[in-house]
Write an enzyme that holds these catalytic residues in place. Structure first.
Site, PDB file in Angstrom:
ATOM      1  CD  GLU A 125      -3.953  -6.116   2.412  1.00  0.00           C
ATOM      2  OE1 GLU A 125      -4.797  -5.472   3.062  1.00  0.00           O
ATOM      3  OE2 GLU A 125      -2.735  -5.900   2.471  1.00  0.00           O
ATOM      4  CD  GLU A 149      -3.119  -1.073   2.117  1.00  0.00           C
ATOM      5  OE1 GLU A 149      -2.960  -0.411   3.154  1.00  0.00           O
ATOM      6  OE2 GLU A 149      -4.174  -1.675   1.864  1.00  0.00           O
TER       7      GLU A 149
HETATM    8  C1  BG6 Z   1      -4.652  -2.926   4.592  1.00  0.00           C
HETATM    9  C2  BG6 Z   1      -3.280  -3.343   5.083  1.00  0.00           C
HETATM   10  O1  BG6 Z   1      -4.748  -1.545   4.663  1.00  0.00           O
HETATM   11  O2  BG6 Z   1      -5.775  -3.322   5.281  1.00  0.00           O
HETATM   12  C3  BG6 Z   1      -3.281  -4.450   6.115  1.00  0.00           C
HETATM   13  O3  BG6 Z   1      -2.417  -3.655   4.033  1.00  0.00           O
HETATM   14  C4  BG6 Z   1      -4.460  -4.271   7.031  1.00  0.00           C
HETATM   15  O4  BG6 Z   1      -2.029  -4.428   6.760  1.00  0.00           O
HETATM   16  C5  BG6 Z   1      -5.732  -4.386   6.211  1.00  0.00           C
HETATM   17  O5  BG6 Z   1      -4.471  -5.141   8.108  1.00  0.00           O
HETATM   18  C6  BG6 Z   1      -7.016  -4.350   7.005  1.00  0.00           C
HETATM   19  O6  BG6 Z   1      -7.033  -3.239   7.814  1.00  0.00           O
HETATM   20  P1  BG6 Z   1      -7.297  -3.360   9.380  1.00  0.00           P
HETATM   21  O7  BG6 Z   1      -7.098  -2.006   9.868  1.00  0.00           O
HETATM   22  O8  BG6 Z   1      -8.673  -3.870   9.506  1.00  0.00           O
HETATM   23  O9  BG6 Z   1      -6.289  -4.310   9.876  1.00  0.00           O
END
Ligand code: BG6
Length: 478
Positions: free
Chosen positions: A376, A175
């Site tokens: 993701e 990211e």
């Molecule tokens: C992304 C990141 O922004 O979202 C992860 O690459 C992160 O590291 C994921 O864990 C989900 O976000 P959160 O804040 O729910 O963990």
């Protein structure tokens, strides 16, 4: 309709949120090790040293360091083709500045990659996922300094050479576009300005942040070039937090505001890493924000020579943008926006929008025309461990099913989508809040927000469901 043969189904994690073993095997402290826990409403703190009475959830995380064999067997059972993980830079170079790497750290990842291959799983490695050796923050204020470019490239050279026959897919920075936002100062760039204590409300210096991002672009380009020299079969990608925004109304003022947000929030970094040059709108943004990017001779050529092989991104939600200040706001990944009346939101206020994924895939493919990977996606939710160690997470299955359908439609549209790795496939610590209770996984990890628990692994209902999805190459989504 079906997914192409060889489609890379799998799951994603990051060392700082999953691995634990923060001070074992010669590992040095990373930026993530200085973050306390928080909640949806209480921000995490950044401390320069570990303070008594505070809890640092990334230290133990899900303890993959001691559970990797068991976890990888579970991934194998689900039929994973690929596993996205990151290497903790400070496990290889504890301070970031050493001449020689930490052999014990290198050996740990050797064992992990060997275990993955035994299960027929291809590793996809993020070289830097929201962490760098904390020493580099203290000495150089992180990526604000150009010194980090060579230190990062040295780290890349070590891991590329060591794992050149074990790892084919790499991502240079997780990211990377979080650096366009104040939150990314510490999170992505390791910049810790005097007076910052609150992770969500850092003392921001846009000049340092954008210069730091330039250093990361140069480091990424150098890594891509080097990687291809070491093994021409390497596939090296960028990774962008894609936060699609819609204009709240057809008022042209809303549309223009939305376009600007999309440009700086989403396209600025991808354009550099895929097209090899800053987009035309960058100059105007720098001017309006009084930012002067210091470039060295050869930087522009380097950016052109070190473009990525594929584009990967995270996708969780969408938001609306409006010029009307009185509309109701809502949260989101890295940034929030205006509430969309057509969408429902997760317990953390992230608006669920599968169609937005199809839209995003089409927009990205039209712009870049390189293979795309969704690395993701997922639903952070409170899960309940019930009688017999069961977790009935039908809400997660629904979320994933709808997103998979929309990916399938995007493939039908003609998009070259090569893989899908839902986030936190085995429960891990949340990046934004530090909670363990914000769970994404197919596998439940028995640990609470304070690291209490057996750390036993239990299969959720979504585990069996995803196994079927993979076995049928996405045709059986029931
Ligand atoms: C992304 C990141 O922004 O979202 C992860 O690459 C992160 O590291 C994921 O864990 C989900 O976000 P959160 O804040 O729910 O963990």
């Amino acid at each position: 309709m079906s997914f192409p043969k060889g489609f890379l189904w799998g799951g994603a994690t990051a060392a700082n949120q999953y691995e634990g073993g923060w001070n074992e095997g010669g590992k040095g402290p990373s930026t993530a090790d200085m973050l306390t826990n928080g909640t949806h409403t209480t921000p995490r703190k950044i401390t320069r040293t570990w303070e008594d009475g505070l809890y640092y959830p990334n230290h133990t995380a899900s303890n993959f360091y001691h559970h990797y064999k068991e976890d990888i067997a579970l991934m194998g059972e689900m039929g994973f083709k690929v596993f996205r993980m990151s290497i903790a830079w400070s496990r290889i170079f504890p301070k970031g500045i050493e001449e020689e790497p930490n052999e014990e750290g290198l050996r740990f990842y050797d064992e992990v990659f060997d275990e993955l291959h035994k299960q027929g799983i291809e590793p996809l490695v993020t070289i830097s996922h929201y962490e760098s050796p904390f020493y580099l923050t203290e000495k150089y204020n992180g990526w604000a300094s150009r010194e980090l470019v060579d230190l990062y490239v040295k780290y890349c050279s070590v891991i590329f050479n060591r794992y050149k026959d074990k790892v084919k897919y790499w991502l240079t920075f997780n990211e990377i576009n979080c650096g366009t936002m104040p939150l990314g100062g510490y999170l992505g760039l390791g910049i810790l300005n005097e007076g910052t204590t609150d992770f969500m409300n850092q003392k921001d210096d846009p000049q340092l942040r954008f210069q730091g991002l330039h250093h990361q672009f140069i480091a990424s380009a150098k890594a891509v070039k080097l990687g291809h020299e070491i093994n021409p079969d390497f596939k090296i990608g960028c990774m962008i937090a894609f936060m699609t925004s819609y204009p709240y109304s057809c008022n042209p003022k809303d549309v223009l505001k939305c376009q600007k947000e999309m440009q700086m929030g989403n396209y600025y970094c991808g354009d550099v890493q895929v097209r090899g040059e800053y987009p035309y709108f960058a100059k105007q943004y720098w001017k309006e924000n009084n930012i002067q990017i210091q470039m060295e001779e050869g930087d522009e050529a380097l950016l052109k020579e070190g473009t990525v092989d594929f584009y990967s991104f995270s996708y969780y939600m969408t938001n609306c943008v409006s010029t009307d200040p009185n509309l109701e706001g809502i949260g989101g990944n890295l940034i929030g926006g205006v509430k969309n009346p057509y969408l429902k939101a997760s317990d953390w206020g992230w608006q669920i929008d599968p169609d937005g994924l199809r839209y995003t895939l089409n927009e990205l493919y039209a712009r870049y025309q390189v293979p795309l990977m969704v690395v993701e996606n997922g639903l952070g939710a409170f899960d309940k461990l019930e009688e017999g160690n069961k977790v009935h997470d039908s809400y997660r299955i629904d979320y994933l099913r709808e997103h998979i359908k929309c990916m399938e439609e995007a493939i039908e549209d003609g998009v070259d989508l090569i893989g899908y790795t839902p986030w936190g496939c085995i429960d891990l610590v949340s990046a934004s809040t530090g909670e363990m209770g914000k769970r994404y996984g197919f596998v439940y990890v028995d640990s609470d927000d304070y690291g209490n628990g057996s750390f036993n692994r239990y299969k959720k209902d979504s585990f069996t469901w995803y196994k079927k999805v993979i076995a049928s190459n996405g045709t059986d989504l029931d």
